[in-house]
Design a protein around this motif. Structure first.
Motif, PDB file in Angstrom:
ATOM      1  N   ARG A 106       0.834  -1.215   0.000  1.00  0.00           N
ATOM      2  CA  ARG A 106       0.000   0.000   0.000  1.00  0.00           C
ATOM      3  C   ARG A 106       0.862   1.255   0.000  1.00  0.00           C
ATOM      4  O   ARG A 106       0.583   2.214  -0.727  1.00  0.00           O
ATOM      5  CB  ARG A 106      -0.931   0.021   1.221  1.00  0.00           C
ATOM      6  N   ARG A 107       1.923   1.245   0.806  1.00  0.00           N
ATOM      7  CA  ARG A 107       2.816   2.412   0.845  1.00  0.00           C
ATOM      8  C   ARG A 107       3.522   2.608  -0.496  1.00  0.00           C
ATOM      9  O   ARG A 107       3.661   3.735  -0.966  1.00  0.00           O
ATOM     10  CB  ARG A 107       3.840   2.258   1.973  1.00  0.00           C
ATOM     11  N   THR A 108       3.931   1.514  -1.119  1.00  0.00           N
ATOM     12  CA  THR A 108       4.585   1.602  -2.429  1.00  0.00           C
ATOM     13  C   THR A 108       3.625   2.171  -3.465  1.00  0.00           C
ATOM     14  O   THR A 108       3.999   3.049  -4.259  1.00  0.00           O
ATOM     15  CB  THR A 108       5.094   0.219  -2.870  1.00  0.00           C
ATOM     16  N   GLU A 109       2.380   1.687  -3.460  1.00  0.00           N
ATOM     17  CA  GLU A 109       1.385   2.212  -4.391  1.00  0.00           C
ATOM     18  C   GLU A 109       1.142   3.703  -4.157  1.00  0.00           C
ATOM     19  O   GLU A 109       1.001   4.469  -5.107  1.00  0.00           O
ATOM     20  CB  GLU A 109       0.072   1.443  -4.254  1.00  0.00           C
ATOM     21  N   ALA A 110       1.105   4.121  -2.901  1.00  0.00           N
ATOM     22  CA  ALA A 110       0.896   5.538  -2.587  1.00  0.00           C
ATOM     23  C   ALA A 110       2.061   6.381  -3.116  1.00  0.00           C
ATOM     24  O   ALA A 110       1.848   7.445  -3.697  1.00  0.00           O
ATOM     25  CB  ALA A 110       0.740   5.736  -1.082  1.00  0.00           C
ATOM     26  N   ARG A 111       3.281   5.894  -2.936  1.00  0.00           N
ATOM     27  CA  ARG A 111       4.445   6.624  -3.460  1.00  0.00           C
ATOM     28  C   ARG A 111       4.374   6.741  -4.972  1.00  0.00           C
ATOM     29  O   ARG A 111       4.650   7.798  -5.538  1.00  0.00           O
ATOM     30  CB  ARG A 111       5.751   5.936  -3.037  1.00  0.00           C
ATOM     31  N   LEU A 112       3.990   5.654  -5.636  1.00  0.00           N
ATOM     32  CA  LEU A 112       3.881   5.704  -7.094  1.00  0.00           C
ATOM     33  C   LEU A 112       2.812   6.695  -7.531  1.00  0.00           C
ATOM     34  O   LEU A 112       3.004   7.427  -8.511  1.00  0.00           O
ATOM     35  CB  LEU A 112       3.578   4.314  -7.651  1.00  0.00           C
ATOM     36  N   ARG A 113       1.682   6.746  -6.820  1.00  0.00           N
ATOM     37  CA  ARG A 113       0.641   7.735  -7.139  1.00  0.00           C
ATOM     38  C   ARG A 113       1.188   9.145  -6.998  1.00  0.00           C
ATOM     39  O   ARG A 113       0.930  10.013  -7.832  1.00  0.00           O
ATOM     40  CB  ARG A 113      -0.578   7.555  -6.226  1.00  0.00           C
ATOM     41  N   HIS A 114       1.956   9.375  -5.942  1.00  0.00           N
ATOM     42  CA  HIS A 114       2.548  10.707  -5.730  1.00  0.00           C
ATOM     43  C   HIS A 114       3.481  11.063  -6.884  1.00  0.00           C
ATOM     44  O   HIS A 114       3.426  12.173  -7.408  1.00  0.00           O
ATOM     45  CB  HIS A 114       3.325  10.764  -4.414  1.00  0.00           C
ATOM     46  N   ARG A 125       3.563   9.875  -9.940  1.00  0.00           N
ATOM     47  CA  ARG A 125       2.818  10.085 -11.194  1.00  0.00           C
ATOM     48  C   ARG A 125       2.089  11.426 -11.177  1.00  0.00           C
ATOM     49  O   ARG A 125       2.071  12.147 -12.171  1.00  0.00           O
ATOM     50  CB  ARG A 125       1.838   8.943 -11.411  1.00  0.00           C
ATOM     51  N   ALA A 126       1.469  11.744 -10.052  1.00  0.00           N
ATOM     52  CA  ALA A 126       0.726  13.003  -9.942  1.00  0.00           C
ATOM     53  C   ALA A 126       1.667  14.200  -9.998  1.00  0.00           C
ATOM     54  O   ALA A 126       1.292  15.270 -10.473  1.00  0.00           O
ATOM     55  CB  ALA A 126      -0.076  13.023  -8.643  1.00  0.00           C
ATOM     56  N   ALA A 127       2.892  14.013  -9.533  1.00  0.00           N
ATOM     57  CA  ALA A 127       3.820  15.134  -9.432  1.00  0.00           C
ATOM     58  C   ALA A 127       4.543  15.443 -10.737  1.00  0.00           C
ATOM     59  O   ALA A 127       5.230  16.469 -10.818  1.00  0.00           O
ATOM     60  CB  ALA A 127       4.856  14.836  -8.341  1.00  0.00           C
ATOM     61  N   ARG A 128       4.380  14.606 -11.746  1.00  0.00           N
ATOM     62  CA  ARG A 128       5.046  14.893 -13.023  1.00  0.00           C
ATOM     63  C   ARG A 128       4.588  16.251 -13.526  1.00  0.00           C
ATOM     64  O   ARG A 128       3.409  16.529 -13.656  1.00  0.00           O
ATOM     65  CB  ARG A 128       4.705  13.832 -14.056  1.00  0.00           C
ATOM     66  N   GLY A 129       5.523  17.106 -13.771  1.00  0.00           N
ATOM     67  CA  GLY A 129       5.211  18.423 -14.295  1.00  0.00           C
ATOM     68  C   GLY A 129       4.844  19.439 -13.229  1.00  0.00           C
ATOM     69  O   GLY A 129       4.655  20.602 -13.539  1.00  0.00           O
ATOM     70  N   ASP A 187       5.467  21.734  -9.803  1.00  0.00           N
ATOM     71  CA  ASP A 187       6.589  22.312  -9.088  1.00  0.00           C
ATOM     72  C   ASP A 187       6.643  21.620  -7.728  1.00  0.00           C
ATOM     73  O   ASP A 187       5.773  20.838  -7.368  1.00  0.00           O
ATOM     74  CB  ASP A 187       6.429  23.824  -8.945  1.00  0.00           C
ATOM     75  N   GLU A 188       7.654  21.893  -6.967  1.00  0.00           N
ATOM     76  CA  GLU A 188       7.825  21.230  -5.668  1.00  0.00           C
ATOM     77  C   GLU A 188       6.664  21.535  -4.723  1.00  0.00           C
ATOM     78  O   GLU A 188       6.226  20.667  -3.973  1.00  0.00           O
ATOM     79  CB  GLU A 188       9.142  21.655  -5.022  1.00  0.00           C
ATOM     80  N   GLU A 189       6.133  22.720  -4.769  1.00  0.00           N
ATOM     81  CA  GLU A 189       5.015  23.081  -3.891  1.00  0.00           C
ATOM     82  C   GLU A 189       3.767  22.258  -4.206  1.00  0.00           C
ATOM     83  O   GLU A 189       3.040  21.857  -3.305  1.00  0.00           O
ATOM     84  CB  GLU A 189       4.701  24.571  -4.001  1.00  0.00           C
ATOM     85  N   GLY A 190       3.521  21.986  -5.472  1.00  0.00           N
ATOM     86  CA  GLY A 190       2.371  21.172  -5.856  1.00  0.00           C
ATOM     87  C   GLY A 190       2.474  19.759  -5.305  1.00  0.00           C
ATOM     88  O   GLY A 190       1.505  19.196  -4.798  1.00  0.00           O
ATOM     89  N   PHE A 191       3.662  19.203  -5.390  1.00  0.00           N
ATOM     90  CA  PHE A 191       3.882  17.860  -4.851  1.00  0.00           C
ATOM     91  C   PHE A 191       3.676  17.848  -3.336  1.00  0.00           C
ATOM     92  O   PHE A 191       3.008  16.973  -2.794  1.00  0.00           O
ATOM     93  CB  PHE A 191       5.283  17.365  -5.200  1.00  0.00           C
ATOM     94  N   GLU A 192       4.255  18.819  -2.652  1.00  0.00           N
ATOM     95  CA  GLU A 192       4.121  18.885  -1.200  1.00  0.00           C
ATOM     96  C   GLU A 192       2.657  19.055  -0.780  1.00  0.00           C
ATOM     97  O   GLU A 192       2.203  18.453   0.189  1.00  0.00           O
ATOM     98  CB  GLU A 192       4.964  20.031  -0.628  1.00  0.00           C
ATOM     99  N   ARG A 193       1.904  19.864  -1.508  1.00  0.00           N
ATOM    100  CA  ARG A 193       0.484  20.051  -1.227  1.00  0.00           C
ATOM    101  C   ARG A 193      -0.276  18.733  -1.324  1.00  0.00           C
ATOM    102  O   ARG A 193      -1.050  18.380  -0.454  1.00  0.00           O
ATOM    103  CB  ARG A 193      -0.103  21.064  -2.217  1.00  0.00           C
ATOM    104  N   GLN A 194      -0.032  17.996  -2.405  1.00  0.00           N
ATOM    105  CA  GLN A 194      -0.691  16.697  -2.617  1.00  0.00           C
ATOM    106  C   GLN A 194      -0.289  15.711  -1.513  1.00  0.00           C
ATOM    107  O   GLN A 194      -1.133  14.996  -0.969  1.00  0.00           O
ATOM    108  CB  GLN A 194      -0.327  16.134  -3.994  1.00  0.00           C
ATOM    109  N   HIS A 195       0.976  15.680  -1.182  1.00  0.00           N
ATOM    110  CA  HIS A 195       1.482  14.759  -0.157  1.00  0.00           C
ATOM    111  C   HIS A 195       0.823  15.064   1.192  1.00  0.00           C
ATOM    112  O   HIS A 195       0.362  14.155   1.870  1.00  0.00           O
ATOM    113  CB  HIS A 195       3.000  14.869  -0.054  1.00  0.00           C
TER     114      HIS A 195
END
Length: 72
Positions: free
Chosen positions: A41-49, A51-55, A57-65
């Motif tokens: 489950r943790r691995t799948e969550a990391r992969l979702r992050h 994939r979602a973070a492609r493109g 900026d760092e702030e967008g990724f942190e917000r999603q996380h």
């Protein structure tokens, strides 16, 4: 809970029992299954992050996380 008869590597089971400090073979196998599912489950969550973070900026990724971590 269902009863299932399976062949298990005795050495691997003994190692798992020793390392987990489980008292029974049943507890050891159930713990191993739960830990494997949680790790996947943790691995799948990391992969979702990732994939979602492609493109993003760092702030967008942190917000999603933070959003997903807060929901868990």
């Amino acid at each position: 809970m269902s009863a299932t008869q399976i062949d298990i590597d005795d050495d691997a089971l003994a190692d798992a029992m020793r390392l987990s400090q489980a008292k029974t073979r049943k507890d050891t196998v159930n713990l191993a299954l739960r830990e494997d599912a949680e790790r996947r489950r943790r691995t799948e969550a990391r992969l979702r992050h990732f994939r979602a973070a492609r493109g993003w900026d760092e702030e967008g990724f942190e917000r999603q996380h933070r959003a997903e971590k807060g929901a868990a």
